[in-house]
Motif scaffolding. Structure first.
Motif, PDB file in Angstrom:
ATOM      1  N   SER A   1       0.848  -1.195   0.000  1.00 56.57           N
ATOM      2  CA  SER A   1       0.000   0.000   0.000  1.00 56.57           C
ATOM      3  C   SER A   1       0.880   1.240   0.000  1.00 56.57           C
ATOM      4  N   GLY A   2       0.535   2.221  -0.819  1.00 52.41           N
ATOM      5  CA  GLY A   2       1.352   3.410  -0.931  1.00 52.41           C
ATOM      6  C   GLY A   2       1.346   4.284   0.299  1.00 52.41           C
ATOM      7  N   PHE A   3       0.272   4.256   1.084  1.00 52.77           N
ATOM      8  CA  PHE A   3       0.141   5.153   2.223  1.00 52.77           C
ATOM      9  C   PHE A   3      -0.264   4.426   3.494  1.00 52.77           C
ATOM     10  N   GLY A   4       0.029   3.131   3.581  1.00 57.60           N
ATOM     11  CA  GLY A   4      -0.230   2.379   4.796  1.00 57.60           C
ATOM     12  C   GLY A   4      -1.713   2.184   5.064  1.00 57.60           C
ATOM     13  N   GLY A   5      -1.994   1.648   6.228  1.00 62.35           N
ATOM     14  CA  GLY A   5      -3.374   1.393   6.618  1.00 62.35           C
ATOM     15  C   GLY A   5      -3.628  -0.075   6.858  1.00 62.35           C
ATOM     16  N   GLY A   6      -4.797  -0.384   7.373  1.00 68.63           N
ATOM     17  CA  GLY A   6      -5.148  -1.751   7.707  1.00 68.63           C
ATOM     18  C   GLY A   6      -5.756  -2.500   6.544  1.00 68.63           C
ATOM     19  N   ASP A   7      -6.277  -3.700   6.838  1.00 68.82           N
ATOM     20  CA  ASP A   7      -6.866  -4.552   5.810  1.00 68.82           C
ATOM     21  C   ASP A   7      -8.315  -4.207   5.505  1.00 68.82           C
ATOM     22  N   GLY A   8      -8.930  -3.358   6.301  1.00 70.75           N
ATOM     23  CA  GLY A   8     -10.289  -2.903   6.000  1.00 70.75           C
ATOM     24  C   GLY A   8     -11.391  -3.638   6.719  1.00 70.75           C
ATOM     25  N   GLY A   9     -11.027  -4.702   7.486  1.00 75.53           N
ATOM     26  CA  GLY A   9     -12.051  -5.461   8.189  1.00 75.53           C
ATOM     27  C   GLY A   9     -12.954  -6.217   7.229  1.00 75.53           C
ATOM     28  N   ASN A  10     -14.090  -6.675   7.729  1.00 75.56           N
ATOM     29  CA  ASN A  10     -15.081  -7.343   6.887  1.00 75.56           C
ATOM     30  C   ASN A  10     -15.949  -6.282   6.221  1.00 75.56           C
ATOM     31  N   ALA A  11     -15.771  -6.129   4.911  1.00 76.26           N
ATOM     32  CA  ALA A  11     -16.508  -5.093   4.185  1.00 76.26           C
ATOM     33  C   ALA A  11     -17.941  -5.505   3.869  1.00 76.26           C
ATOM     34  N   GLY A  12     -18.309  -6.722   4.211  1.00 74.83           N
ATOM     35  CA  GLY A  12     -19.659  -7.195   3.923  1.00 74.83           C
ATOM     36  C   GLY A  12     -20.625  -6.929   5.055  1.00 74.83           C
ATOM     37  N   GLY A  13     -21.610  -7.778   5.186  1.00 74.75           N
ATOM     38  CA  GLY A  13     -22.650  -7.623   6.198  1.00 74.75           C
ATOM     39  C   GLY A  13     -23.860  -8.450   5.818  1.00 74.75           C
ATOM     40  N   VAL A  14     -24.980  -8.136   6.414  1.00 69.20           N
ATOM     41  CA  VAL A  14     -26.235  -8.847   6.141  1.00 69.20           C
ATOM     42  C   VAL A  14     -27.197  -7.880   5.465  1.00 69.20           C
TER      43      VAL A  14
ATOM     44  N   LYS B   1     -18.241   6.656  -1.014  1.00 68.13           N
ATOM     45  CA  LYS B   1     -17.358   7.551  -0.276  1.00 68.13           C
ATOM     46  C   LYS B   1     -15.916   7.095  -0.478  1.00 68.13           C
ATOM     47  N   THR B   2     -15.050   8.044  -0.784  1.00 75.92           N
ATOM     48  CA  THR B   2     -13.632   7.769  -1.003  1.00 75.92           C
ATOM     49  C   THR B   2     -12.809   8.832  -0.299  1.00 75.92           C
ATOM     50  N   ALA B   3     -11.749   8.432   0.373  1.00 80.45           N
ATOM     51  CA  ALA B   3     -10.852   9.396   1.001  1.00 80.45           C
ATOM     52  C   ALA B   3     -10.044  10.120  -0.076  1.00 80.45           C
ATOM     53  N   VAL B   4      -9.757  11.390   0.161  1.00 73.71           N
ATOM     54  CA  VAL B   4      -8.923  12.200  -0.728  1.00 73.71           C
ATOM     55  C   VAL B   4      -7.646  12.558   0.026  1.00 73.71           C
ATOM     56  N   ASN B   5      -6.517  12.283  -0.579  1.00 74.20           N
ATOM     57  CA  ASN B   5      -5.216  12.379   0.086  1.00 74.20           C
ATOM     58  C   ASN B   5      -4.655  13.806   0.022  1.00 74.20           C
ATOM     59  N   ASN B   6      -4.653  14.504   1.163  1.00 70.22           N
ATOM     60  CA  ASN B   6      -4.036  15.831   1.251  1.00 70.22           C
ATOM     61  C   ASN B   6      -2.557  15.781   1.622  1.00 70.22           C
ATOM     62  N   LEU B   7      -2.072  14.659   2.129  1.00 73.44           N
ATOM     63  CA  LEU B   7      -0.749  14.588   2.773  1.00 73.44           C
ATOM     64  C   LEU B   7       0.430  14.964   1.884  1.00 73.44           C
ATOM     65  N   PRO B   8       0.507  14.543   0.613  1.00 72.42           N
ATOM     66  CA  PRO B   8       1.684  14.913  -0.179  1.00 72.42           C
ATOM     67  C   PRO B   8       1.868  16.419  -0.346  1.00 72.42           C
ATOM     68  N   LEU B   9       0.776  17.168  -0.191  1.00 72.75           N
ATOM     69  CA  LEU B   9       0.848  18.615  -0.389  1.00 72.75           C
ATOM     70  C   LEU B   9       0.849  19.385   0.923  1.00 72.75           C
TER      71      LEU B   9
ATOM     72  N   SER C   1      -6.124  23.390   1.321  1.00 75.97           N
ATOM     73  CA  SER C   1      -6.194  24.592   0.483  1.00 75.97           C
ATOM     74  C   SER C   1      -5.358  24.457  -0.787  1.00 75.97           C
ATOM     75  N   ILE C   2      -4.207  23.816  -0.706  1.00 78.16           N
ATOM     76  CA  ILE C   2      -3.346  23.672  -1.883  1.00 78.16           C
ATOM     77  C   ILE C   2      -3.996  22.720  -2.893  1.00 78.16           C
ATOM     78  N   LEU C   3      -4.473  21.548  -2.426  1.00 77.48           N
ATOM     79  CA  LEU C   3      -5.105  20.598  -3.315  1.00 77.48           C
ATOM     80  C   LEU C   3      -6.371  21.179  -3.924  1.00 77.48           C
ATOM     81  N   GLU C   4      -7.131  21.879  -3.134  1.00 78.43           N
ATOM     82  CA  GLU C   4      -8.374  22.468  -3.640  1.00 78.43           C
ATOM     83  C   GLU C   4      -8.094  23.440  -4.773  1.00 78.43           C
ATOM     84  N   GLN C   5      -7.056  24.294  -4.601  1.00 81.34           N
ATOM     85  CA  GLN C   5      -6.730  25.255  -5.641  1.00 81.34           C
ATOM     86  C   GLN C   5      -6.248  24.566  -6.909  1.00 81.34           C
ATOM     87  N   GLN C   6      -5.469  23.486  -6.752  1.00 81.64           N
ATOM     88  CA  GLN C   6      -4.980  22.779  -7.923  1.00 81.64           C
ATOM     89  C   GLN C   6      -6.115  22.077  -8.660  1.00 81.64           C
ATOM     90  N   LEU C   7      -7.098  21.578  -7.930  1.00 84.37           N
ATOM     91  CA  LEU C   7      -8.244  20.956  -8.584  1.00 84.37           C
ATOM     92  C   LEU C   7      -9.134  21.988  -9.263  1.00 84.37           C
TER      93      LEU C   7
END
Length: 438
Positions: free
Chosen positions: A100-113, A193-201, A258-264
């Motif tokens: 994974s490029g930015f670490g993190g866990g396995d995500g748990g059980n993404a399913g359900g009932v 829903k998707t996370a947006v990565n601000n960290l590189p900037l 603010s930097i990512l927002e301006q670039q987008l």
């Protein structure tokens, strides 16, 4: 006495038609409540053929669900009838991260009932023409990963809930050949829903979020052919049209640095309407049913689905220079094969068993965690009990193995690479149903 029975049957049929149209109105004027999940194309609609993994669906023609699946096969029914099914999906989907490029866990059980249901009714207009109506869903998905998982910049949560309604007609052309036509409406609610990565900037900024939330309606149809080769052998052929689902102005952003927002803004991504469009694939299916003894039958199906035309589903921000937040997954067409057996094991008991195989629409390089499908293997069984000549109750179970669904995505500067596989990736279906003849 006969006249009283005829009046009673007529009143029952009028009540069923009234109930069916009420369900259609509820469907058209409310958000979808028929939640289907885990896969995308779903053969499971809570009907008795869940017990044979949907083998022979276009040709078996033993209950009113053919009003949805193959309208031509309604002409094989002995009298007007209703079919209602309730179904639960138990989804177990767990990712194992290798890179994974930015670490993190396995995500748990993404399913359900999740619950699902279907309803269909077929009635004879005259000696050669049948009318049918039904509701249920054959398309949908639903996954929810932990917020801090390793693939959060590809997706955190995704659900596509659909509810479909069909009005159909089947007619005899000859004593052995029938044709049918169905008109379908598919109401769909999308939430992603998707996370947006601000960290590189901006090293101190937390993740932002991209969210897609919209409801839309699509229209399509299906055409069916039904042919009795002999009294013991019958075949069915169906074509289901594509359904285009366009979610207008569906995407929004929050928590951008603010930097990512301006670039987008500079790239033209922000400040314009952002839509999501994809196509429910067209499909062709051929089925055969053979009563090889008075008590036992074998049935099979072969289907093709046009996944090349599926289009956009994943939404993410890979780079600061992107002008669109959607990604075409470039799927390939798939094939489905099913085989089943059905037999009377006692005077009032009918047992079924079946299996099916689907090819994969994608490979490691274009598979998305929003849809972790590999090749699919289904095994199923079911039992029906004939209470009397009018009512039959049934229960069925199916296990779907969706494969390892390996992912090897390079990603971009803001998503990073994602590599791993799903050590656990299956769905269990449990359904109960009732057939009521008039």
């Amino acid at each position: 006495m006969q006249e009283e029975n005829n009046i009673r049957i007529l009143l029952q049929r009028c009540c069923v038609w009234h109930l069916a149209f009420v369900w259609i109105l509820i469907l058209l004027f409310s958000a979808p409540g028929s939640a289907e999940a885990g896969g995308v194309w779903l053969y499971e609609i809570g009907t008795p053929d869940l017990g044979v993994a949907a083998a022979g669906r276009d040709a078996t023609a033993l209950d009113a669900s053919v009003a949805i699946t193959n309208p031509a096969a309604m002409t094989n029914l002995d009298r007007p009838q209703l079919m209602a099914g309730l179904q639960a999906l138990f989804i177990d989907t767990q990712f194992s991260t290798q890179e994974s490029g930015f670490g993190g866990g396995d995500g748990g059980n993404a399913g359900g009932v999740m619950p699902a249901a279907s309803f269909s009714y077929a009635d004879k207009l005259n000696d050669s023409v049948w009318l049918g109506i039904g509701m249920g869903s054959y398309f949908g998905l639903g996954l929810n990963y932990d917020d801090d998982w390793s693939g959060r910049y590809y997706v955190k949560e995704a659900s596509l809930l659909t509810a479909g309604a069909t009005v159909s007609m089947g007619a005899d052309v000859t004593d052995s050949f029938a044709v049918g036509l169905g008109l379908n409406v598919l109401v769909a609610k999308l939430l992603m829903k998707t996370a947006v990565n601000n960290l590189p900037l901006e090293s101190s900024a937390a993740d932002g979020e991209l969210k897609a939330d919209a409801t839309t309606t699509g229209f399509g149809g299906n055409v069916g052919l039904f042919y009795k080769i002999t009294p013991n052998v019958r075949t069915g052929l169906t074509y289901r049209t594509p359904v285009r689902l366009k979610f207008d102005d569906a995407i929004s952003f929050s928590g951008l640095g603010s930097i990512l927002e301006q670039q987008l803004v500079n790239s033209g991504l922000l400040g314009k309407n952002l839509d999501i469009t994809f196509t429910v694939p067209q499909a062709i299916s051929f089925s055969l049913h053979y009563d090889f003894t008075p008590r036992w039958a074998v049935m099979g199906s072969v289907s093709w689905q046009n996944w090349k035309e599926f289009g956009v589903l994943e939404t993410s921000i890979e780079d600061t220079n992107v002008s669109d937040a959607t990604i075409d997954l470039n799927y390939t067409d798939t094939w489905h094969f099913a085989l089943g057996f059905r037999g009377r094991i006692a005077e009032q008991w009918i047992w079924s068993i079946g299996a099916a195989y689907d090819t994969s629409p994608c490979s490691e390089s274009n598979r998305s965690p929003i849809l972790p499908l590999d090749r699919q293997i289904r095994v199923a069984t079911g039992i029906q009990y004939e209470v009397d000549e009018d009512v039959t109750l049934g229960v069925a179970y199916e296990y779907l193995d969706a494969g390892k669904a390996k992912i090897d995505r390079e990603g971009g500067p803001l998503t990073g690479p994602l590599k791993g596989e799903y050590n656990t990736n299956h769905i269990q279906y449990v359904a109960v149903n009732m057939q009521w003849k008039f």
